[in-house]
Design an enzyme around this catalytic site. Structure first.
Site, short mmCIF file in Angstrom:
data_model
loop_
_atom_site.label_atom_id
_atom_site.label_comp_id
_atom_site.label_asym_id
_atom_site.label_seq_id
_atom_site.Cartn_x
_atom_site.Cartn_y
_atom_site.Cartn_z
N SER A 19 -2.29 -6.08 10.35
CA SER A 19 -1.48 -5.85 9.15
C SER A 19 -0.02 -6.02 9.54
O SER A 19 0.52 -5.21 10.30
CB SER A 19 -1.76 -4.44 8.63
OG SER A 19 -0.90 -4.12 7.55
N LYS B 203 -3.24 -9.86 7.53
CA LYS B 203 -2.79 -9.26 6.27
C LYS B 203 -1.28 -9.18 6.33
O LYS B 203 -0.71 -8.84 7.36
CB LYS B 203 -3.43 -7.88 6.14
CG LYS B 203 -2.73 -6.87 5.26
CD LYS B 203 -3.69 -5.69 5.01
CE LYS B 203 -2.95 -4.36 4.94
NZ LYS B 203 -3.89 -3.22 4.76
N LYS C 112 2.17 -7.66 4.24
CA LYS C 112 2.61 -6.76 3.18
C LYS C 112 3.43 -7.57 2.18
O LYS C 112 4.21 -8.45 2.57
CB LYS C 112 3.47 -5.64 3.78
CG LYS C 112 2.69 -4.67 4.67
CD LYS C 112 1.72 -3.82 3.86
CE LYS C 112 1.05 -2.75 4.74
NZ LYS C 112 0.12 -1.91 3.97
N ASP D 224 -1.11 -7.16 0.90
CA ASP D 224 -1.21 -5.75 0.50
C ASP D 224 0.10 -5.30 -0.14
O ASP D 224 1.15 -5.31 0.51
CB ASP D 224 -1.53 -4.89 1.74
CG ASP D 224 -1.78 -3.42 1.40
OD1 ASP D 224 -1.73 -3.06 0.21
OD2 ASP D 224 -2.02 -2.64 2.35
N GLU E 192 -4.61 -6.56 -2.03
CA GLU E 192 -4.91 -5.14 -1.88
C GLU E 192 -3.94 -4.30 -2.71
O GLU E 192 -2.72 -4.47 -2.61
CB GLU E 192 -4.82 -4.78 -0.39
CG GLU E 192 -5.24 -3.37 -0.04
CD GLU E 192 -5.14 -3.10 1.47
OE1 GLU E 192 -5.04 -4.07 2.26
OE2 GLU E 192 -5.13 -1.93 1.86
N ASP F 221 -7.35 0.29 -2.23
CA ASP F 221 -7.10 1.13 -1.05
C ASP F 221 -6.76 2.54 -1.56
O ASP F 221 -7.65 3.39 -1.71
CB ASP F 221 -5.97 0.50 -0.22
CG ASP F 221 -5.45 1.38 0.93
OD1 ASP F 221 -5.93 2.51 1.08
OD2 ASP F 221 -4.55 0.93 1.68
N LYS G 2 -10.90 3.79 4.12
CA LYS G 2 -10.24 4.54 5.19
C LYS G 2 -10.97 5.87 5.25
O LYS G 2 -10.93 6.64 4.29
CB LYS G 2 -8.76 4.77 4.88
CG LYS G 2 -7.93 3.49 4.95
CD LYS G 2 -6.48 3.73 4.67
CE LYS G 2 -5.72 2.40 4.72
NZ LYS G 2 -4.34 2.52 4.19
N GLY H 195 -6.72 1.00 8.17
CA GLY H 195 -6.13 1.77 9.26
C GLY H 195 -4.94 2.52 8.75
O GLY H 195 -4.44 2.26 7.65
O1 OSB Z 1 -1.80 0.22 3.11
O2 OSB Z 1 -3.28 -0.25 4.54
C1 OSB Z 1 -2.20 0.28 4.25
C2 OSB Z 1 -0.56 1.63 7.44
C3 OSB Z 1 -0.13 2.86 7.01
C4 OSB Z 1 -0.32 3.22 5.71
C5 OSB Z 1 -0.95 2.34 4.81
C6 OSB Z 1 -1.42 1.10 5.25
C7 OSB Z 1 -1.18 0.73 6.59
C8 OSB Z 1 -1.53 -0.59 7.13
C9 OSB Z 1 -1.67 -0.76 8.62
O3 OSB Z 1 -1.60 -1.58 6.45
C10 OSB Z 1 -3.03 -0.36 9.11
C11 OSB Z 1 -3.16 -0.34 10.60
O4 OSB Z 1 -2.83 -1.32 11.28
O5 OSB Z 1 -3.63 0.69 11.12
MG MG Z 2 -3.34 -0.82 2.01
#
Ligand code: OSB
Ligand code: MG
Length: 382
Positions: free
Chosen positions: A149, A175, A177, A202, A227, A252, A276, A304
């Site tokens: 991510s 992924k 953001k 995302d 997402e 999510d 999650k 995650g």
């Molecule tokens: O939206 O999935 C998410 C991290 C912290 C809070 C929300 C998210 C995330 C990530 C990273 O996208 C996930 C990871 O690499 O552990």
């Molecule tokens: Mg997310």
């Protein structure tokens, strides 16, 4: 392995037994680089850890909440309050885990707090039986898919460099953001430079229905999914958006339980779910959601929360469950931290797969001097 599954009772039936010592440990680990999203930029991982000890066996649960309520409403402080004042008082040696989790339902919400206690107990049970966590849950080992991510970057060339690095590492999917003002052009640039990679975006709830036309422009880039484009607790509006898009939506933030997942699928609000385990109240509920989705033909993946090696190991074990057919947000340790509190670190194998850590329980070992180095607070509860 299948023999183990036949002879092992489901983990819900495990009797808790005594737990001699219970402690909170709060750690703060600096990130290698700040992680920017549409809701916050985090420069460290602050995590509440629950430590259980019984007859020399030490088990851990990591709360996935952040110190702030910007991704989820729970925080490390609310989780600590709920665990200490409402969940741990229910911990009686004669109860089964299933009975305990049913008692936890009286506490509304606070899934991350509940998951912390559940995770620690499952680690304890697995270690008592000298089994890896996935085997306790009833699933055979398998190589785990990887995914990364990538947070907001300063500019498009910086983003392309991050994606390049991820692709050369061998991650199974990337992924990125997105958010208002950092979407179409950014996704387009990545897709033009990497025409074939599995790519998704995302938004962490940054958009509203009035942005549907803008989101529809993302249909041109073969994303595997978008997402959580809309609000963090919406399901219904996502169903209105999904019919306007060719790209599958993935929820999510909105999914906190099997009931939420069932509602989302009944409404066709998404075609994929990010599970999650912390957000849904633990591994047992996560497995129930994965089972349900598999029955509906809906793929799921493990999200995650930038966890330390404790929570990351839990996510790795979870992905042995049926239904986790898509790569999750499970990345190498070095992508988050210069130094983690556990060994071994998560690394990608030759084909981008991740091996399940081999020991009993979560399989990773806390390195005491590193734990000390990153501990900002401890509280002895029992
Ligand atoms: O939206 O999935 C998410 C991290 C912290 C809070 C929300 C998210 C995330 C990530 C990273 O996208 C996930 C990871 O690499 O552990
Ligand atoms: Mg997310």
């Amino acid at each position: 392995m299948s023999k183990q599954k036949e002879t092992l009772d489901p983990p819900e039936n495990e009797v808790l037994g005594p737990v001699e010592h219970i402690d909170f440990v709060v750690v703060r680990l600096p990130f290698v680089a700040p992680f920017g999203t549409s809701v916050a930029t985090w420069s460290c991982k602050e995590a509440l850890l629950l430590r259980l000890e019984d007859k020399g066996i030490v088990a851990w649960g990591e709360c996935v909440a952040d110190p702030d309520p910007f991704y989820a409403s729970e925080t490390t402080a609310t989780a600590r309050h709920i665990i200490k004042d409402f969940l741990l008082p229910e911990l009686k040696p004669e109860l089964t885990l299933g009975e305990l989790m049913r008692r936890f339902r009286r506490v509304r919400g606070h899934e991350m707090a509940k998951a912390t206690v559940e995770n620690a107990l499952l680690d304890l049970f697995a270690k008592r039986r000298d089994l890896p966590l996935h085997a306790l849950l009833g699933f055979p080992a398998k190589p785990i898919m990887s995914g990364i991510s990538i947070g907001f970057q300063e500019n498009i060339p910086a983003l392309l460099a991050k994606v390049e690095e991820a692709v050369s590492c061998g991650y199974h999917r990337v992924k990125m953001k997105i958010g208002k003002g950092r979407d179409v052009e950014w996704v387009q640039a990545v897709r033009e430079r990497f025409p074939e990679i599995a790519l998704m975006a995302d938004a962490n709830g940054d958009y509203a229905m009035e942005d549907a036309a803008r989101l529809r422009r993302l249909d041109g880039f073969k994303l595997t999914m978008i997402e959580q484009p809309l609000s963090y607790h919406d399901i219904y509006q996502h169903s209105l958006l999904q019919v306007q898009l060719a790209t599958p939506l993935c929820l999510d933030e909105s999914i906190h339980s099997l009931d939420d997942a069932a509602a989302a699928l009944a409404l066709n609000a998404c075609r994929i779910i990010n599970i999650k385990q912390g957000r849904v109240g633990g591994l047992l509920e996560a497995v129930r959601i994965a089972d349900f989705c598999a029955g509906e033909g809906v793929p799921v993946w493990s999200g995650g929360m930038d966890e330390t090696g404790i929570g990351r190991a839990v996510n790795i074990h979870l992905q042995t469950a049926a239904g986790f057919v898509l790569p999750g947000d499970t990345s190498e340790t070095r992508r988050y931290f210069h130094e983690d509190i556990v060994e071994p670190a998560v690394v990608l194998g030759p084909k981008g797969f991740i091996a399940i850590p081999a020991g009993a329980g979560i399989g990773v070992t806390i390195v005491p001097e590193r734990l000390d180095r990153y501990t900002i607070q401890r509280e002895h509860l029992r």
